[in-house]
Design a protein around this motif. Structure first.
Motif, mmCIF file in Angstrom:
data_model
loop_
_atom_site.group_PDB
_atom_site.id
_atom_site.type_symbol
_atom_site.label_atom_id
_atom_site.label_comp_id
_atom_site.label_asym_id
_atom_site.label_seq_id
_atom_site.Cartn_x
_atom_site.Cartn_y
_atom_site.Cartn_z
ATOM 1 N N LYS A 30 1.005 -1.348 0.107
ATOM 2 C CA LYS A 30 -0.353 0.129 -0.312
ATOM 3 C C LYS A 30 1.042 1.328 -0.135
ATOM 4 O O LYS A 30 2.032 1.675 0.585
ATOM 5 C CB LYS A 30 -1.309 -0.206 1.143
ATOM 6 C CG LYS A 30 -2.167 -0.911 1.690
ATOM 7 C CD LYS A 30 -2.794 -0.989 2.369
ATOM 8 C CE LYS A 30 -3.693 -1.961 2.370
ATOM 9 N NZ LYS A 30 -4.329 -1.753 4.033
ATOM 10 N N PRO A 31 0.601 1.914 -0.296
ATOM 11 C CA PRO A 31 0.326 3.088 -0.577
ATOM 12 C C PRO A 31 1.166 4.227 1.121
ATOM 13 O O PRO A 31 0.385 4.242 1.513
ATOM 14 C CB PRO A 31 0.739 4.377 -1.377
ATOM 15 C CG PRO A 31 -0.044 3.960 -2.542
ATOM 16 C CD PRO A 31 -0.595 2.306 -1.709
ATOM 17 N N SER A 32 2.152 5.389 1.245
ATOM 18 C CA SER A 32 2.581 5.493 2.589
ATOM 19 C C SER A 32 0.965 6.008 2.667
ATOM 20 O O SER A 32 0.424 6.874 2.812
ATOM 21 C CB SER A 32 3.046 6.552 2.958
ATOM 22 O OG SER A 32 3.100 6.929 3.907
ATOM 23 N N GLY A 33 0.955 5.727 3.972
ATOM 24 C CA GLY A 33 -1.165 6.771 4.767
ATOM 25 C C GLY A 33 -0.359 7.890 5.169
ATOM 26 O O GLY A 33 -1.472 8.228 4.951
ATOM 27 N N ILE A 34 0.557 8.227 5.547
ATOM 28 C CA ILE A 34 0.783 9.879 5.568
ATOM 29 C C ILE A 34 1.970 10.310 4.667
ATOM 30 O O ILE A 34 0.702 11.478 4.206
ATOM 31 C CB ILE A 34 2.538 9.861 6.370
ATOM 32 C CG1 ILE A 34 2.470 8.568 7.824
ATOM 33 C CG2 ILE A 34 2.895 11.128 6.837
ATOM 34 C CD1 ILE A 34 3.799 9.317 8.509
ATOM 35 N N ILE A 141 5.924 2.982 10.127
ATOM 36 C CA ILE A 141 5.695 2.914 8.916
ATOM 37 C C ILE A 141 6.215 1.694 7.582
ATOM 38 O O ILE A 141 5.331 1.015 6.946
ATOM 39 C CB ILE A 141 4.330 4.007 8.385
ATOM 40 C CG1 ILE A 141 5.277 4.555 7.009
ATOM 41 C CG2 ILE A 141 3.118 4.448 9.270
ATOM 42 C CD1 ILE A 141 4.268 5.870 6.541
ATOM 43 N N SER A 142 7.435 1.994 7.131
ATOM 44 C CA SER A 142 7.985 1.217 6.951
ATOM 45 C C SER A 142 8.719 -0.304 7.059
ATOM 46 O O SER A 142 8.736 -0.738 5.852
ATOM 47 C CB SER A 142 9.951 2.445 6.026
ATOM 48 O OG SER A 142 9.567 3.572 5.687
ATOM 49 N N TYR A 143 8.373 -0.558 8.436
ATOM 50 C CA TYR A 143 9.257 -1.662 8.206
ATOM 51 C C TYR A 143 8.431 -2.910 7.684
ATOM 52 O O TYR A 143 8.733 -3.753 7.146
ATOM 53 C CB TYR A 143 8.912 -2.272 9.986
ATOM 54 C CG TYR A 143 10.027 -0.665 11.080
ATOM 55 C CD1 TYR A 143 10.944 -0.728 10.458
ATOM 56 C CD2 TYR A 143 9.871 -0.154 12.519
ATOM 57 C CE1 TYR A 143 11.747 0.668 11.693
ATOM 58 C CE2 TYR A 143 10.277 0.567 13.258
ATOM 59 C CZ TYR A 143 11.229 0.810 12.144
ATOM 60 O OH TYR A 143 12.122 1.945 13.360
ATOM 61 N N SER A 144 7.029 -3.103 7.919
ATOM 62 C CA SER A 144 6.304 -4.196 7.606
ATOM 63 C C SER A 144 6.643 -3.766 6.104
ATOM 64 O O SER A 144 6.360 -5.333 5.246
ATOM 65 C CB SER A 144 4.872 -3.961 7.345
ATOM 66 O OG SER A 144 4.351 -4.682 9.389
ATOM 67 N N PRO A 145 6.455 -2.970 5.271
ATOM 68 C CA PRO A 145 6.677 -3.063 3.802
ATOM 69 C C PRO A 145 8.316 -3.055 3.073
ATOM 70 O O PRO A 145 7.583 -4.379 2.493
ATOM 71 C CB PRO A 145 5.808 -1.363 3.195
ATOM 72 C CG PRO A 145 5.591 -1.072 4.146
ATOM 73 C CD PRO A 145 5.526 -1.458 5.935
ATOM 74 N N ILE A 146 8.743 -2.726 3.869
ATOM 75 C CA ILE A 146 10.607 -3.214 3.704
ATOM 76 C C ILE A 146 11.038 -4.634 3.942
ATOM 77 O O ILE A 146 10.848 -6.155 2.799
ATOM 78 C CB ILE A 146 11.348 -2.543 4.334
ATOM 79 C CG1 ILE A 146 11.167 -1.009 4.023
ATOM 80 C CG2 ILE A 146 12.870 -3.185 4.172
ATOM 81 C CD1 ILE A 146 12.398 -0.150 4.608
ATOM 82 N N THR A 147 9.466 -5.358 5.120
ATOM 83 C CA THR A 147 10.410 -6.743 5.633
ATOM 84 C C THR A 147 9.625 -7.748 4.171
ATOM 85 O O THR A 147 9.935 -8.970 3.693
ATOM 86 C CB THR A 147 9.308 -6.890 6.647
ATOM 87 O OG1 THR A 147 9.792 -6.377 7.177
ATOM 88 C CG2 THR A 147 9.091 -8.713 6.736
ATOM 89 N N PHE A 369 -0.575 3.408 11.368
ATOM 90 C CA PHE A 369 0.945 2.936 12.008
ATOM 91 C C PHE A 369 0.695 1.751 12.698
ATOM 92 O O PHE A 369 1.894 0.985 13.572
ATOM 93 C CB PHE A 369 1.165 4.057 13.668
ATOM 94 C CG PHE A 369 1.947 5.230 12.507
ATOM 95 C CD1 PHE A 369 2.618 5.420 12.330
ATOM 96 C CD2 PHE A 369 0.791 6.130 13.168
ATOM 97 C CE1 PHE A 369 3.187 7.114 12.021
ATOM 98 C CE2 PHE A 369 0.863 7.288 12.864
ATOM 99 C CZ PHE A 369 2.005 7.602 11.700
ATOM 100 N N GLY A 370 -0.252 0.609 12.406
ATOM 101 C CA GLY A 370 -0.686 -0.541 12.693
ATOM 102 C C GLY A 370 -1.083 -0.821 13.853
ATOM 103 O O GLY A 370 -2.001 0.127 14.366
ATOM 104 N N LEU A 371 -1.183 -2.158 14.445
ATOM 105 C CA LEU A 371 -1.566 -2.340 15.835
ATOM 106 C C LEU A 371 -1.606 -1.486 16.547
ATOM 107 O O LEU A 371 -0.670 -0.570 16.877
ATOM 108 C CB LEU A 371 -1.548 -3.986 16.336
ATOM 109 C CG LEU A 371 -1.540 -4.620 15.659
ATOM 110 C CD1 LEU A 371 -0.867 -6.379 15.849
ATOM 111 C CD2 LEU A 371 -3.222 -5.576 15.675
#
Length: 406
Positions: A30-34, A141-147, A369-371
């Motif tokens: 997904k594109p950055s929510g920010i 927000i970048s951790y999950s997409p990069i993973t 930002f997730g959970l």
């Protein structure tokens, strides 16, 4: 006349779109929510922005002058792939002096194009397909997409305002499986401002060792700690070799646009990251490296003055949110407040959109930002006291209107 059938495209080609050529991994991101939200802001006037995580201070003049001087003296070449030796030495000395962790500049320090590249390199160097990467959330927000792009599986660990958004050992233990490989930490936290003490880290370090995990510790906000000194996870007993410490100059030194970061860790891990770095960006820009060196050697007093300004603004913002009826965890680090908007009955997205439309204040909905992010709003206080005061006034009027409508 003979018809040239080769000029007639086949049905399959006619129906194909350019997006069909993209990697399925990229299509699924997904594109950055920010950034999506703040694209809307660029079209508005009289908006007070509490959104982008960027200091409002300009990089100090002597740091800019160091870059200018490097250009004037013809310093326009590649540096060592790992970064200039003198800069790596200064980073090693700085981390030793400030956070009591020691690295060999020759083999355990890598200069990167921002902290974001360091995180990307670390994940790509570590992940094998299917590995589980454990990520306390709400988080950057970048951790999950990069993973996901690296072939790993992001696994969120929810943290809570009642715990000051600290990572709890029982929450970490609950998600660990035989496929768990990496734990990503970000304290002080973006977006919550939560921090961890030595005592907080002890049970986390125990689980890391017992489960043979590698840690990526994103400490980009380390210097922005209020009330108590930052405790680096890499400085915990037995954790240095298991930890890749990521940081940079963007936040504490007001150097976001310079894109200067670094990673420190065991020589085997840094060597693997360096191989990827060599084939992608070659090296960080030399003039930015000279600027970073100047910041470390002569910019610490200015850094401290900026941190004190953030601290004053922090108190102003938390007090303001509480006075208008929004409960707000008191952030002990970074430059974000994360007030709860659950009492309004709106979702984070609804609240942020209406706040922009009706009050001309831009902030980031917490759900991106997730959970644990839903029901919150991320507000950066890296802006002037005048802007913050006016923003709190507008938010207060907006909340009062919501209550009257309800």
């Amino acid at each position: 006349m003979i018809r040239d059938e080769q000029k007639q495209p086949s049905v399959s080609v006619q129906q194909q779109t350019m997006a069909d050529y993209l990697s399925p991994l990229v299509r699924g991101i997904k594109p950055s929510g920010i950034r999506r939200f703040f694209d809307l802001v660029s079209t508005r006037k009289d908006v007070i922005t509490l959104g982008v995580g960027e200091p409002d201070f300009v990089t100090p003049w002597h740091v800019r002058e160091a870059a200018v001087y490097s250009l004037e003296t013809g310093k326009t070449q590649y540096t060592s792939n790992a970064g200039m030796p003198e800069l790596r030495g200064a980073i090693g000395q700085y981390l030793h002096d400030q956070f009591s962790v020691e690295y060999n500049p020759a083999t355990e320090v890598l200069v990167t194009v921002g902290g974001s590249e360091a995180i990307d390199l670390a994940l790509r160097a570590l992940i094998a397909p299917g590995d589980e990467i454990l990520i306390p959330e709400p988080c950057y927000i970048s951790y999950s997409p990069i993973t996901a792009l690296s072939g790993g599986k992001p696994v969120g660990i929810e943290t809570y305002a009642k715990d000051e958004f600290k990572l709890k050992a029982e929450s970490l233990k609950a998600v660990i499986t035989p496929r768990s490989k990496v734990l990503i930490l970000c304290y002080p936290s973006n977006p919550t401002g939560g921090t961890m003490t030595f005592e907080d880290w002890l049970p986390i370090a125990k689980l890391v060792e017992e489960n043979d995990l590698i840690v990526i510790s994103d400490e980009i906000y380390a210097e922005l700690s209020y009330g108590s000194k930052h405790v680096s996870f890499a400085a915990m007993p037995g954790m240095k070799d298991r930890t890749i410490l990521v940081s940079g100059f963007s936040k504490a030194f007001a150097m976001t646009g310079w894109r200067m970061g670094y990673a420190c860790g065991h020589s085997d891990l840094i060597a693997a990251m360096l191989k990827i770095h060599q084939y992608t960006v070659m090296c960080a820009p030399i003039m930015a490296q000279y600027a970073a060196l100047e910041a470390l050697q002569h910019g610490l007093e200015e850094k401290d003055r900026m941190v004190e300004a953030y601290n004053q603004r922090r108190r102003l913002v938390v007090k303001g949110f509480r006075e208008i009826g929004l409960s707000c965890h008191e952030p002990q680090g970074a430059f974000y407040a994360f007030p709860s908007i659950a009492s309004t009955g709106l979702t984070s997205e609804q609240f942020a959109q209406r706040l922009l439309d009706e009050a001309n204040v831009a902030a980031v909905p917490g759900d991106v930002f997730g959970l644990g992010g839903e029901g919150h709003l991320r507000c950066s206080y890296a802006t002037s006291v005048a802007n913050l005061t006016e923003a709190i006034e507008r938010i207060g009027q907006f909340v009062y209107k919501l209550k009257r409508q309800g």
